[in-house]
Enzyme design. Structure first.
Site, PDB file in Angstrom:
ATOM      1  N   ARG A   1      39.923  13.550 -17.304  1.00 53.94           N
ATOM      2  CA  ARG A   1      39.127  13.173 -16.130  1.00 53.94           C
ATOM      3  C   ARG A   1      39.794  13.628 -14.838  1.00 53.94           C
ATOM      4  NH1 ARG A   1      38.384   7.085 -15.977  1.00 53.94           N
ATOM      5  NH2 ARG A   1      37.556   7.709 -13.957  1.00 53.94           N
TER       6      ARG A   1
ATOM      7  N   ASP B   1      48.739   4.899  -8.000  1.00 53.02           N
ATOM      8  CA  ASP B   1      48.357   5.880  -9.022  1.00 53.02           C
ATOM      9  C   ASP B   1      49.549   6.676  -9.532  1.00 53.02           C
ATOM     10  OD1 ASP B   1      45.126   6.686  -7.524  1.00 53.02           O
ATOM     11  OD2 ASP B   1      45.826   4.993  -8.720  1.00 53.02           O
TER      12      ASP B   1
ATOM     13  N   CYS C   1      38.256   3.296 -14.990  1.00 56.02           N
ATOM     14  CA  CYS C   1      39.503   2.836 -15.597  1.00 56.02           C
ATOM     15  C   CYS C   1      39.499   1.318 -15.793  1.00 56.02           C
ATOM     16  CB  CYS C   1      40.674   3.200 -14.688  1.00 56.02           C
ATOM     17  SG  CYS C   1      41.091   4.908 -14.875  1.00 56.02           S
TER      18      CYS C   1
ATOM     19  N   ARG D   1      37.728  -5.097 -10.943  1.00 61.33           N
ATOM     20  CA  ARG D   1      37.475  -4.110  -9.882  1.00 61.33           C
ATOM     21  C   ARG D   1      36.217  -4.538  -9.133  1.00 61.33           C
ATOM     22  NH1 ARG D   1      39.267   1.857 -11.703  1.00 61.33           N
ATOM     23  NH2 ARG D   1      39.263   2.118  -9.444  1.00 61.33           N
TER      24      ARG D   1
ATOM     25  N   LYS E   1      41.233  15.064  -6.781  1.00 61.42           N
ATOM     26  CA  LYS E   1      40.124  14.401  -7.489  1.00 61.42           C
ATOM     27  C   LYS E   1      39.466  13.354  -6.601  1.00 61.42           C
ATOM     28  CE  LYS E   1      40.926  10.823 -10.411  1.00 61.42           C
ATOM     29  NZ  LYS E   1      40.133   9.621 -10.110  1.00 61.42           N
ATOM     30  N   ASN E   2      40.274  12.500  -5.965  1.00 64.50           N
ATOM     31  CA  ASN E   2      39.710  11.354  -5.250  1.00 64.50           C
ATOM     32  C   ASN E   2      39.088  11.730  -3.918  1.00 64.50           C
ATOM     33  OD1 ASN E   2      40.330   9.823  -7.417  1.00 64.50           O
ATOM     34  ND2 ASN E   2      42.163   8.886  -6.545  1.00 64.50           N
TER      35      ASN E   2
HETATM   36  C1  EPZ Z   1      40.607   4.129  -5.552  1.00 65.36           C
HETATM   37  O1  EPZ Z   1      40.012   3.110  -6.345  1.00 65.36           O
HETATM   38  C2  EPZ Z   1      41.055   5.210  -6.515  1.00 65.36           C
HETATM   39  N1  EPZ Z   1      39.896   5.753  -7.217  1.00 65.36           N
HETATM   40  C3  EPZ Z   1      42.054   4.633  -7.524  1.00 65.36           C
HETATM   41  O2  EPZ Z   1      42.559   5.741  -8.266  1.00 65.36           O
HETATM   42  C4  EPZ Z   1      43.236   4.009  -6.780  1.00 65.36           C
HETATM   43  O3  EPZ Z   1      44.055   3.337  -7.706  1.00 65.36           O
HETATM   44  C5  EPZ Z   1      42.749   3.027  -5.712  1.00 65.36           C
HETATM   45  O4  EPZ Z   1      41.765   3.639  -4.858  1.00 65.36           O
HETATM   46  C6  EPZ Z   1      43.889   2.545  -4.824  1.00 65.36           C
HETATM   47  O5  EPZ Z   1      44.467   3.650  -4.182  1.00 65.36           O
HETATM   48  C7  EPZ Z   1      39.168   6.695  -6.587  1.00 65.36           C
HETATM   49  O6  EPZ Z   1      39.450   7.082  -5.462  1.00 65.36           O
HETATM   50  C8  EPZ Z   1      37.991   7.243  -7.351  1.00 65.36           C
HETATM   51  P1  EPZ Z   1      40.447   0.016  -3.909  1.00 65.36           P
HETATM   52  P2  EPZ Z   1      39.185   1.927  -5.604  1.00 65.36           P
HETATM   53  O7  EPZ Z   1      39.069  -0.371  -3.502  1.00 65.36           O
HETATM   54  O8  EPZ Z   1      38.542   2.455  -4.389  1.00 65.36           O
HETATM   55  C9  EPZ Z   1      40.503  -4.722  -4.303  1.00 65.36           C
HETATM   56  C10 EPZ Z   1      42.935   7.114 -10.092  1.00 65.36           C
HETATM   57  O9  EPZ Z   1      43.824   6.966 -10.939  1.00 65.36           O
HETATM   58  N2  EPZ Z   1      39.087  -4.674  -3.916  1.00 65.36           N
HETATM   59  O10 EPZ Z   1      41.353   0.670  -2.907  1.00 65.36           O
HETATM   60  O11 EPZ Z   1      38.348   1.263  -6.636  1.00 65.36           O
HETATM   61  C11 EPZ Z   1      40.745  -4.142  -5.688  1.00 65.36           C
HETATM   62  O12 EPZ Z   1      40.525  -5.120  -6.683  1.00 65.36           O
HETATM   63  C12 EPZ Z   1      42.173   5.894  -9.644  1.00 65.36           C
HETATM   64  O13 EPZ Z   1      42.638   8.190  -9.535  1.00 65.36           O
HETATM   65  C13 EPZ Z   1      38.417  -5.868  -3.656  1.00 65.36           C
HETATM   66  O14 EPZ Z   1      38.993  -6.941  -3.752  1.00 65.36           O
HETATM   67  O15 EPZ Z   1      40.379   0.943  -5.204  1.00 65.36           O
HETATM   68  C14 EPZ Z   1      42.192  -3.725  -5.599  1.00 65.36           C
HETATM   69  O16 EPZ Z   1      43.016  -4.867  -5.832  1.00 65.36           O
HETATM   70  C15 EPZ Z   1      42.489   4.677 -10.492  1.00 65.36           C
HETATM   71  N3  EPZ Z   1      37.104  -5.815  -3.296  1.00 65.36           N
HETATM   72  C16 EPZ Z   1      42.358  -3.303  -4.136  1.00 65.36           C
HETATM   73  O17 EPZ Z   1      41.260  -3.883  -3.433  1.00 65.36           O
HETATM   74  C17 EPZ Z   1      36.426  -4.637  -3.174  1.00 65.36           C
HETATM   75  O18 EPZ Z   1      35.226  -4.658  -2.821  1.00 65.36           O
HETATM   76  C18 EPZ Z   1      42.329  -1.806  -3.898  1.00 65.36           C
HETATM   77  O19 EPZ Z   1      41.161  -1.290  -4.515  1.00 65.36           O
HETATM   78  C19 EPZ Z   1      37.117  -3.426  -3.449  1.00 65.36           C
HETATM   79  C20 EPZ Z   1      38.454  -3.473  -3.810  1.00 65.36           C
END
Ligand code: EPZ
Length: 428
Positions: A397, A305, A117, A122, A22-23
Site C-alpha cells: 500500500r 509512522d 490500518c 480511529r 503517499k500521504n
Molecule cells: C494520518 O492518519 C496518516 N494517514 C497516518 O499514517 C498517520 O499515522 C497519522 O496521520 C498521524 O500522523 C494518512 O495520512 C492517510 P490523525 P489520520 O487524524 O489522519 C485522533 C501511514 O502509515 N483523532 O492525525 O487518520 C486519532 O485517534 C498512516 O501512512 C481524533 O481523536 O491521523 C489519533 O489519536 C497510518 N478524532 C490522533 O488524533 C478525529 O476526528 C491523530 O490522528 C481524528 C483523529
C-alpha cells in the site's frame, strides 16, 4: 497469495531513490474534485493506495490519464455524483478525504466509512466538528458519513487534538466556502503543506500551512494546475533506519532533509552517522547501536509512522530503551511478531520497554499494518537466518518497488507465491 522471504545478515550499501509522498498523494488526488479543469500531477508514487484512490475517482466519472508511471492527468469535470459506496472506500482509510472535497464541490457528500490500518480507535469526530462549523450537517448513517449544506461559510475551527486527517478535510471543504476559515491547532506535517501548495496552484487562498494556524479565504473558482508531489518522508526514514540497522552505508536520494530532521537526530543518538546534502542524506553505521528513548509526536516531533521501524534498532541496541507512542492508542501490535524473532520487549498501553538483545533470529511473521510490515522487513534484514513475512499486501500500500529497491542495496529478499492453508479444514 504472496509472502516475502529474507535471508538476513547483509549490509545495505549503495543508493536508493525515494518516491512521492503517499500521504500527500492520497489528499491531493481527491482535491482535484474541486478543480474546473485538468490537473497534471507528477512524482505520484506507484503504490496500491494511490491506485485505489485513482480508481475511486474514475468510478465516479473522472477521466484519468497516466502519462507515465509517476505522472497522471485528472479531469473531474465529468464527475456527476457526491455518493461513494462501501465497495470503493473499504480498502482505503484516506477515502474520507472525499467528504471534504465533495462538500467543497457540491455542498453535499455521502461517503462510506473507510477501512485502513488497524491500530487502535480511529475516530472522525474532529472531521465532523469541522464540517458542522462550516455550516454543514454531518452524521453517520448506515456506516456512511452523510454531510450537506445550503452553502459553506468560513469559520474558526479549533482542533481539540492535532489531526492530519481532520486538518486536511476542513481545508478541502473550506477553499470554496464563503469568507475566512481559521484552523487552529492544525497539523503541520509536510503533506499538509504539500496539499496547501497544490490548492493554491489551483487558485485557492491558503496561508499558514506548516504552522498551527491555517487561514483559508474562500474563492469561487479553482482552475487546473501542474504540480509535483514532495518526496515521501516516511519512505525515506524507513530506508535510513534500514541502513543504520544493517550497519550499512546508503545514500538516500530525492529527499527534503528538513523533513527528516527528527529521524536523523534519533539515528545519530543511536550511533549512526547522517550526512545531509541538498536533496539527499547519507546514513552509515560502523559501530555498536546505542539505546535511546523515543517519543512519537505530531510534526515536527518524531513521526508515529516511523515508530515500528525505529523500534527494531532499539530491539538490538546495547541497553534499555523506552518507546512512548504519543499519537495512537495501540500501535505496538507488531511487537508480538518481533518477540517471535527473539526481541525482549514489554508493552503497557502506549509505552514499550525494549531490552536490547545480541541478535534477532529469522522466523515466519506477518505484517499487521503498513509500517509494522516495514519494521518486519528491517528485522528480517538484521536477523540471523531466514524470515518469511505474510500479509505483505499492507506493505504494497505504501512502499513503491520496495523489493527491487532493497535488492539493489544488497538485501537478500524476494517475493514467493504460496497457498494460504490457514483457511483449509484441519486434516483428520
Ligand atoms: C494520518 O492518519 C496518516 N494517514 C497516518 O499514517 C498517520 O499515522 C497519522 O496521520 C498521524 O500522523 C494518512 O495520512 C492517510 P490523525 P489520520 O487524524 O489522519 C485522533 C501511514 O502509515 N483523532 O492525525 O487518520 C486519532 O485517534 C498512516 O501512512 C481524533 O481523536 O491521523 C489519533 O489519536 C497510518 N478524532 C490522533 O488524533 C478525529 O476526528 C491523530 O490522528 C481524528 C483523529
Amino acid at each position: 497469495m504472496e509472502k516475502l522471504v529474507i535471508h538476513g545478515g547483509n549490509r545495505l550499501t549503495g543508493e536508493v531513490e525515494i518516491s512521492g509522498a503517499k500521504n500527500a498523494a492520497v489528499a491531493i488526488i481527491p482535491a482535484t474534485l474541486l478543480a474546473q479543469d485538468v490537473c497534471r500531477i507528477e512524482n505520484i508514487p506507484n503504490i496500491s493506495d494511490v491506485v485505489t484512490m485513482v480508481r475511486i475517482l474514475s468510478n465516479m466519472g473522472a477521466v484519468v490519464r497516466y502519462l507515465n508511471k509517476h505522472t497522471i492527468e485528472i479531469d473531474t469535470r465529468p464527475v456527476n455524483s457526491y455518493i461513494v459506496p462501501h465497495e470503493m472506500t473499504k480498502k482505503l482509510r484516506a477515502s474520507y478525504y472525499l467528504i471534504g472535497a465533495l462538500l467543497g464541490r457540491y455542498n453535499r457528500a455521502k461517503v462510506s466509512l473507510p477501512g485502513g490500518c488497524n491500530f487502535g480507535v480511529r475516530p472522525i469526530d474532529l472531521h465532523i466538528k469541522g464540517f458542522e462549523l462550516l455550516g454543514a450537517t454531518a452524521n453517520v448513517e448506515n456506516a456512511m458519513i452523510v454531510a450537506s449544506a445550503d452553502h459553506l461559510t468560513g469559520a474558526s475551527v479549533y482542533m481539540d487534538k492535532v489531526s492530519v486527517g481532520a486538518t486536511i478535510n476542513v481545508m478541502l471543504a473550506a477553499v470554496k466556502a464563503r469568507g475566512l476559515t481559521i484552523i487552529e491547532n492544525a497539523a503541520k506535517e509536510p503533506h499538509i503543506v504539500d496539499l496547501a501548495n497544490f490548492l493554491n496552484a489551483m487558485g485557492a487562498d491558503v496561508r499558514g500551512a506548516g504552522t498551527d494556524v491555517i487561514k483559508i479565504r474562500g474563492v469561487t473558482h479553482l482552475h487546473g494546475c501542474e504540480y509535483s508531489i514532495i518526496p515521501d518522508q516516511i519512505e525515506a526514514g524507513t530506508y535510513m533506519v534500514a541502513a543504520a540497522a544493517t550497519k550499512g552505508d546508503v545514500l538516500v536520494k530525492n529527499v527534503i532533509p528538513k523533513h527528516l530532521e527528527s529521524i536523523s537526530a534519533k539515528l545519530v543518538e543511536c550511533g549512526a552517522q547522517v550526512i545531509e546534502y541538498d536533496d539527499a542524506v547519507r546514513v552509515r553505521c560502523d559501530g555498536p547501536l546505542k539505546r535511546c528513548n523515543l517519543k512519537t509526536m505530531p510534526h515536527p516531533g518524531f513521526p508515529t509512522d516511523m515508530q515500528p521501524q525505529m523500534s527494531v534498532i532499539l530491539a538490538i541496541a546495547n541497553g534499555t530503551s523506552l518507546v512512548s507512542e504519543g499519537v495512537w492508542d495501540n500501535r505496538f501490535r507488531y511487537v508480538d511478531q518481533l518477540i517471535r524473532m527473539g526481541a525482549n520487549v514489554q508493552v503497557d498501553g502506549t509505552i514499550a520497554v525494549f531490552q536490547g538483545v545480541e541478535e534477532l533470529t529469522g522466523a515466519p511473521v506477518r505484517a499487521d499494518d503498513l509500517r509494522a510490515g516495514a519494521a518486519m522487513i528491517i528485522a528480517g534484514l538484521v536477523a540471523r537466518g531466514t524470515t518469511e513475512i505474510e500479509d505483505i499486501i499492507y506493505i504494497d500500500r505504501g512502499y513503491e518497488d520496495y523489493v527491487e529497491k532493497l535488492r539493489d542495496l544488497g538485501a537478500d529478499i524476494y517475493r514467493k507465491e504460496f497457498r494460504d492453508d490457514h483457511n483449509q479444514p484441519a486434516a483428520g
